[in-house]
Design an enzyme around this catalytic site. Structure first.
Site, PDB file in Angstrom:
ATOM      1  N   TRP A 146       2.364   1.749  -3.537  1.00 23.83           N
ATOM      2  CA  TRP A 146       1.300   2.202  -4.219  1.00 23.83           C
ATOM      3  C   TRP A 146       1.244   3.805  -4.124  1.00 23.83           C
ATOM      4  O   TRP A 146       0.983   4.377  -5.401  1.00 23.83           O
ATOM      5  CB  TRP A 146      -0.045   1.791  -3.651  1.00 23.83           C
ATOM      6  CG  TRP A 146      -1.241   2.068  -4.639  1.00 23.83           C
ATOM      7  CD1 TRP A 146      -1.663   1.802  -5.717  1.00 23.83           C
ATOM      8  CD2 TRP A 146      -2.116   3.291  -4.304  1.00 23.83           C
ATOM      9  NE1 TRP A 146      -2.790   2.384  -6.352  1.00 23.83           N
ATOM     10  CE2 TRP A 146      -3.089   3.432  -5.488  1.00 23.83           C
ATOM     11  CE3 TRP A 146      -2.072   4.433  -3.476  1.00 23.83           C
ATOM     12  CZ2 TRP A 146      -3.952   4.251  -5.386  1.00 23.83           C
ATOM     13  CZ3 TRP A 146      -3.161   5.479  -3.742  1.00 23.83           C
ATOM     14  CH2 TRP A 146      -4.050   5.559  -4.496  1.00 23.83           C
ATOM     15  N   HIS A 147       1.565   4.326  -3.328  1.00 24.26           N
ATOM     16  CA  HIS A 147       1.421   5.807  -3.039  1.00 24.26           C
ATOM     17  C   HIS A 147       2.753   6.585  -3.799  1.00 24.26           C
ATOM     18  O   HIS A 147       2.428   7.592  -4.361  1.00 24.26           O
ATOM     19  CB  HIS A 147       1.490   6.349  -1.695  1.00 24.26           C
ATOM     20  CG  HIS A 147       0.237   6.387  -0.861  1.00 24.26           C
ATOM     21  ND1 HIS A 147       0.173   5.190  -0.154  1.00 24.26           N
ATOM     22  CD2 HIS A 147      -0.798   7.186  -0.846  1.00 24.26           C
ATOM     23  CE1 HIS A 147      -1.171   5.237   0.131  1.00 24.26           C
ATOM     24  NE2 HIS A 147      -1.672   6.377  -0.070  1.00 24.26           N
ATOM     25  N   GLY A 148       3.693   5.681  -4.277  1.00 25.99           N
ATOM     26  CA  GLY A 148       4.731   6.323  -5.025  1.00 25.99           C
ATOM     27  C   GLY A 148       6.121   5.420  -5.084  1.00 25.99           C
ATOM     28  O   GLY A 148       6.143   4.554  -4.435  1.00 25.99           O
TER      29      GLY A 148
ATOM     30  N   GLY B 135       0.906  -1.085   0.153  1.00 27.64           N
ATOM     31  CA  GLY B 135       0.138   0.116   0.020  1.00 27.64           C
ATOM     32  C   GLY B 135       0.793   1.419  -0.079  1.00 27.64           C
ATOM     33  O   GLY B 135       0.591   2.109  -0.694  1.00 27.64           O
ATOM     34  N   GLY B 136       2.049   1.290   0.665  1.00 31.88           N
ATOM     35  CA  GLY B 136       2.904   2.222   0.685  1.00 31.88           C
ATOM     36  C   GLY B 136       3.486   2.541  -0.534  1.00 31.88           C
ATOM     37  O   GLY B 136       3.389   3.774  -1.016  1.00 31.88           O
TER      38      GLY B 136
END
Lengths: 498, 503
Positions: A349-351, A346-347
């Site tokens: 996914w942010h960048g 998920g982390g």
């Protein structure tokens, strides 16, 4: 007013500039809080109302507008959206039509490969190339891959559709235009919320209906969203937060600490504000999108935080990553590992950066620790534990934001070093005094954040009872405020080391 | 309330646009409760730019030659900042994007002394020393670090120059690493409104180590005020300390300083009683680290340590946050002159502006007056030095939501240029060199960025770029055929007497 003077040339209308507005400019995507979007949306709504009773034409009209909207943000990459639509539509159809489980699995795998492959290519190529270089020491060329706007959002949306069809939770669509409408729907296209196929597709066939309550809710969402995004977030970001994170060592610890609190509010206001506007605009078109943020900083545990923060993402990760990994069904240790892995990805996914991975890892570890803590200690549910829980949760989230925002571990550690080694609390008064407008907005932002949900609901109802003129007046006031803030002078650079 | 009919949001948006349209008819410049209201320009994106708004941003000050024609301005030498094939300097057309301009003033005789010294350095190796005074723009040796490196690479010399005992930018300075005990008493020219008991030094600061009471003559006590320097690794000429010069004020003859160089400890006496004294430390082998622990019996002002080589170029970074330049007047003249005698500068650079420029301000006469005094004092304190005023860099203001050059910038620049002309010192138009109008916006927004997002301060890449621009300008002056030849350089003075007594 002399109306004879209102000819276009007297008004100074520049036809070339007008035409130019419809072209793709990498530096000025079409975002909701611009004057041009407002005018365009007005024109769009005119057509939308005319086509209200013509289902097929209306869908095509909205899809065409959505594609234009995406073209304005990403240029030629709008073809990617078209490609994604065609491919996923067919994969889902083939999955639905296939009787053999093996074939279905193969089709799903192919679909995942295409979707995730696209996401990986555009978002993570250079990340992994540089990682490979760091590990092996062999130089690798850096590719100039432009990141298409919103690709993380719409790939997750189409993934949810194909997986749901595979699981038999929804039926595959039999008309590609319906599917195109879902994938390209412009309100949430570039920045979420991530809308599930199962939430949205049932609404496509219906004729959109906008009740008075919907209208009130939409006006409140848009007004509050604009205020959060274009007043609070933009102002504190430009005039304070960016400077701190731009070079933390220039500032004392107290300024850095206030910068971190400011950033926590900024990212919430920016992200949730834009989500709110998207949900409000969708509502004006007669479509209901799920809420994306529910006052996350009110949470009293990190588990609760993730039920309130970016809900469409966290629930997506839960349903399509955490549960397939085994969720909590394979014992405690596996559950913690699954939580951690889910948040790690998920982390990412942010960048495409290790700082985002670290942010995800911190949250993953905290979620697991929270689970364990609740299990072992079963803390009571009184005001003291709540207050303590809130304090710890909020500060933990703030701590993690440092890594999220810093851009590099070096900067993140500088921020932490300044806070722990040269706090200088004696400068607090000076800092607050010199940046009065910034901290007034920060205070207002946090104050609004802690408004109980009941009050928001009452406001919605009250607004729904008001006439459209009064609703328009509210929007006008907020937009006028946005204009004032957008042109406000930049706060001068001030030092407080002395 | 009829909930059965679907609402029509078109009317909502139409009314909103209509109301905003009405607001756009409000008189511009309206004030409510002292707050100036910004105009509503919904169609700003599709309207022709307002000619009035453009006119308000006057072009930067004219870049034509101001020095007398006899100085050779009619035959400009290499104009490193001009576009290839550019004609003689002309004022840019209003509104046109400013092209890089040739040097603002043909700086002769402005930089004569410096150019002559530099030629001497090239020919004989004799030292040329430069003092670069500035504000937060050059903090952490930004700009100056790169400029020093360019000059040392070209003309020889090593060392980072004068380093004060303590600096707020010590943490991020890459050209030298510095730690110090927290017990130093500091007084400086910006935050102290009244003069302290000890005169300020050339960096605008003075430091007093803690007085040691339980003094033990056999070994220096451990809890003394100390400062430690570690050579920065970024530039080759700075990686070793060849020679260090400690500058300090008067005090008790029994004061001592324990100098630890790469682990070797030597105890030195601090015998000087003059207003400014010097202790020269020459390690047997160029060192990486040096620690100085002070054991004074009474008040003993300490100014800083200069790391340098006996020849080549030395460039001192005198940065002070928040200083507009005018605070330099707080340094007592005698002390400034004493430093002048000790350090024999051949170029003084004054680079200020961002702390003075204030949006809306149209009159900078107060600044010109105060800075005239600064320049005058510099001219007297450093009689062998050329003086160069670096005009302020571009700085943005937000107008109609867009970052453009703050309208006050050209006004302040014109004041700085007048200041230079009236005092017959050199002027370099950094604003024009950066690219002129709106260049800060492009420096912030380009990838990778050259400036920070307060649209005022540069980052290290921007520092590199500015250093290169300034170096190119200085080299243009150096290469100028009519500049004073090396031979015209006055004979070097005999070493000042106080120095001998302090050794």
């Amino acid at each position: 007013m002399d109306f004879r003077n209102l000819r276009p040339d007297n008004l100074g209308l520049d036809v070339n500039r007008l035409v130019d507005q419809f072209r793709y400019h990498p530096k000025s995507p079409l975002i909701f809080n611009t004057g041009f979007f407002l005018l365009l949306f007005l024109a769009f709504l005119g057509g939308y109302q005319l086509l209200r009773d013509r289902h097929r034409a209306r869908l095509l009209y909205v899809t065409a507008f959505s594609l234009f909207f995406y073209y304005k943000s990403s240029g030629i990459y709008f073809l990617l959206l078209v490609f994604s639509t065609i491919v996923e539509y067919n994969f889902a159809r083939w999955i639905a039509d296939s009787g053999s489980p093996g074939r279905r699995k193969l089709l799903l795998t192919l679909s995942l490969l295409v979707n995730l492959g696209m996401l990986f290519y555009f978002k993570y190529t250079n990340f992994f190339l540089s990682g490979y270089q760091a590990l092996t020491g062999q130089p690798v060329p850096v590719l100039h891959v432009l990141l298409p706007v919103g690709i993380s959002f719409y790939t997750f949306q189409t993934l949810s559709y194909t997986i749901d069809v595979y699981r038999g939770q929804i039926k595959a669509l039999r008309n590609i235009w319906d599917f195109a409408f879902f994938v390209t729907f412009f309100p949430q296209l570039v920045a979420g919320p991530i809308v599930r196929a199962s939430d949205f597709i049932p609404q496509i066939a219906k004729k959109p209906f906008i009740s008075r309550e919907d209208m009130g809710r939409a006006v409140l969402l848009i007004a509050a969203g604009l205020f959060k995004k274009a007043v609070i977030s933009d102002y504190i970001s430009l005039n304070y937060v960016e400077r701190i994170f731009g070079n933390p060592t220039l500032f004392s610890g107290i300024e850095n600490l206030l910068g971190v609190y400011g950033y926590a509010l900024q990212i919430y206001c920016d992200f949730s504000g834009y989500s709110d506007i998207a949900i409000g605009i969708a509502l004006l078109l007669g479509y209901r999108l799920p809420p994306n943020f529910l006052s996350p900083y009110q949470s009293t545990s990190i588990t609760e935080f993730w039920r309130r923060w970016h809900i469409s993402l966290s629930s997506w990760l839960r349903d399509y990553l955490y549960i397939p990994l085994g969720g909590n069904r394979k014992g405690m240790v596996r559950q913690y590992v699954n939580l951690f892995l889910t948040m790690l990805l998920g982390g990412l996914w942010h960048g495409a950066s290790l700082t985002f991975v670290a942010w995800g890892a911190l949250h993953g570890a905290a979620l697991a620790a929270d689970k364990l803590f609740q299990k072992v200690f079963r803390p009571g549910d009184n005001w003291l534990t709540k207050l303590l829980g809130w304090f710890i949760t909020f500060h933990f989230a703030c701590f993690c934001w440092i890594f999220f925002r810093a851009g590099s571990f070096e900067v993140a550690l500088q921020v932490i070093h300044q806070i722990t080694h040269s706090l200088r609390p004696d400068l607090l008064g000076q800092v607050l005094g010199a940046f009065r407008p910034v901290f007034a907005l920060v205070a207002l932002g946090y104050l609004l954040h802690f408004i109980p949900d009941g009050l928001t609901l009452r406001l919605e109802t009250a607004l729904a009872r008001r006439s459209v003129v009064e609703q328009a007046l509210l929007l006008t006031v907020v937009i006028w405020l946005v204009i004032q803030i957008k042109s406000a002078e930049i706060q001068p650079f001030i030092y407080f080391q002395f | 309330m009829n909930s059965l009919r679907s609402q029509n949001p078109f009317w909502l948006v139409l009314l909103t646009v209509g109301f905003l349209g009405l607001l756009s008819f409000l008189k511009p410049g309206l004030e409510v409760g002292g707050v100036k209201l910004r105009p509503v320009r919904l169609l700003a994106d599709v309207l022709r730019p307002n000619p009035g708004a453009v006119a308000a941003l006057a072009p930067p000050p004219p870049n034509g030659p101001v020095a007398p024609a006899t100085t050779g301005a009619a035959a400009p030498g290499p104009a490193p900042l001009a576009a290839p094939g550019a004609a003689a300097p002309t004022a840019p057309a209003p509104g046109a994007p400013a092209a890089p301009q040739p040097p603002a003033l043909a700086n002769l005789p402005g930089l004569d002394q410096f150019v002559a010294a530099l030629r001497q350095t090239k020919a004989t190796g004799r030292k040329t020393r430069i003092a670069y005074f500035g504000d937060s723009m050059i903090e952490g040796d930004l700009l100056t670090g790169d400029l020093r490196n360019l000059l040392q690479t070209q003309f020889g010399g090593s060392g980072v120059g004068f380093v004060p005992i303590n600096s707020v930018s010590a943490d991020f300075r890459e050209t030298i690493h510095q730690t110090f005990s927290p017990d130093w008493y500091e007084s400086n020219m910006v935050s102290d409104r009244r003069p302290g008991t000890s005169p300020l030094g050339i960096a605008g600061q003075v430091f007093l180590p803690r007085i040691v009471s339980n003094y033990d003559s056999t070994h220096i006590v451990s809890d003394t005020s100390w400062v430690e320097f570690r050579a920065g690794q970024r530039f080759a000429p700075l990686r070793r300390f060849a020679q260090a010069r400690l500058f300090y004020g008067p005090g008790s003859a029994r004061d001592q300083v324990l100098v630890t160089t790469d682990g070797r400890r030597v105890l030195h006496a601090l015998p000087g009683t003059a207003a400014l004294n010097e202790l020269v430390l020459t390690p047997a082998r160029p060192a990486r680290q040096m620690r100085l622990a002070f054991a004074p019996r009474g008040p003993r002002p300490v100014y800083g340590v200069s790391f340098e080589s006996p020849q080549g170029v030395t460039l001192d970074n005198f940065s002070f946050r928040g200083n507009g330049g005018m605070s330099l007047n707080r340094i007592p003249f005698e002390q400034l002159a004493a430093f002048g005698k000790a350090l024999d500068y051949r170029l003084i650079i004054l680079h200020y502006g961002v702390n003075v420029a204030e949006t809306g301000l149209t009159d900078y006469r107060f600044y010109e007056q105060a800075m005239t005094r600064v320049v005058d004092r510099m001219q007297r304190a450093f009689p062998r030095a050329s003086i160069l005023i670096v005009g302020m860099s571009d700085k943005s203001a937000r107008i109609d939501g867009e970052f453009v050059t703050d309208p006050t910038v050209p006004v302040l620049l014109a004041a700085q240029q007048r200041l230079a002309r009236r005092n017959h010192v050199a002027f370099w138009n950094l604003f024009a060199a950066m690219g002129g109008q709106n260049s800060m916006t492009s420096w912030v927004e380009q990838s990778p960025p050259l400036a920070r997002n307060d649209y005022t301060h540069i980052n290290s890449l921007g520092g590199q770029r500015m250093a290169r621009l300034l170096y190119t300008y200085l080299m243009g002056e150096y290469a100028h055929p009519s500049a004073a030849p090396a031979a015209s350089n006055p004979a070097p003075r005999a070493d000042s007497t106080f120095r001998a007594e302090a050794r």
